[in-house]
Enzyme design. Sequence first.
Site, PDB file in Angstrom:
ATOM      1  N   GLU A 110      41.714  45.949  42.290  1.00 54.73           N
ATOM      2  CA  GLU A 110      42.780  46.423  42.870  1.00 54.73           C
ATOM      3  C   GLU A 110      44.094  45.286  43.146  1.00 54.73           C
ATOM      4  O   GLU A 110      45.171  45.513  43.127  1.00 54.73           O
ATOM      5  CB  GLU A 110      42.874  47.054  43.898  1.00 54.73           C
ATOM      6  N   CYS A 162      34.079  44.808  47.698  1.00 57.88           N
ATOM      7  CA  CYS A 162      34.102  43.482  48.511  1.00 57.88           C
ATOM      8  C   CYS A 162      33.573  44.182  49.809  1.00 57.88           C
ATOM      9  O   CYS A 162      32.265  44.418  49.491  1.00 57.88           O
ATOM     10  CB  CYS A 162      35.441  42.952  48.808  1.00 57.88           C
ATOM     11  N   HIS A 182      37.695  42.094  43.416  1.00 58.71           N
ATOM     12  CA  HIS A 182      39.077  43.011  43.747  1.00 58.71           C
ATOM     13  C   HIS A 182      39.676  43.446  42.623  1.00 58.71           C
ATOM     14  O   HIS A 182      40.878  42.936  42.287  1.00 58.71           O
ATOM     15  CB  HIS A 182      39.794  42.364  44.635  1.00 58.71           C
TER      16      HIS A 182
END
Lengths: 221, 83
Positions: free
Chosen positions: A197, A87, A195
Amino acid sequence: MKSAVIVFPGSNCDRDMAVVLEQVSGRKPLMVWHREAELPDSLDLVAVPGGFSYGDYLRSGAMAARSPVMRAVVEAAGRGVSILGVCNGFQILTEAGLLPGALMRNAGLHFVCRDVPLRVENSQTAFTCRYDAGEEILIPVAHHDGNYQADPDTLDRLEGEGRIAFRYAGACNGSARDIAGIVGEAGNVLGMMPHPERMVEPAHGGADGRRLFEGLLEAIG
Amino acid sequence: MKTRVYVTLKKGVLDPQGKAIHHALEGLGFAGVNEVRAGKLIELDLDPGVGEAEVEAMCRKLLANIVIENFRIEREAPTEEGA
């Protein structure tokens, strides 16, 4: 896998990144403040996390890309250390010249915040080796400036060299050729807007992101 | 010395912000607007010794992203007392 997470003023995904890196590798990543001019020794991975570094002043990622720590990150990339930018991290890597192109305001002008299906285009990179080529995975996006643009020659080169790691499987933000993530020429730098994660355990609504980190562990030890 | 740097999107680069402004102008009833492109104006107050080449380096290194943007430097003519 010895990893570091870079922290800028305005980073807000640094903790999520650290949590998944520790879960997967069993080692706590080192958190490195943006003012540091040097990185810790013998790193295998540097993660440049999401957020709004320097309040997105001038252009998203522009100020962070010129911070002292990024000179060290560029140098580490040159030595072959794996670099993951997510990002705002992707925006910073393009601004720092580690990846080609630029991330512009989303075509619809809206902040896009939802889970999006991605197609894995290349499963031969250290970041994508736990996915199958052509596989569709679900990963969240949350960004205002994720509209990837580069000149047609650059886009053709990225396609030809298999450097498009992920594509949006459907319109997302106006990105040229639906590009969601690309790798650098040497293959050790990945920038992506979604994302991974944030999608690492069932409570997140899926765990497709986890395999990116597991693959890295497998590929770089 | 006042120097202005105008940063604009390159021709052909989609400008969603300019488009939104265009639509808003039409919504307000302004006719005859063919296109709107939005950019940035950055004002620098420089020592007289800072040369054109240095300002250009500032633009290339930071002020503009030359992948997508052009820049134009406008230097204010020195005034009598400031010269």
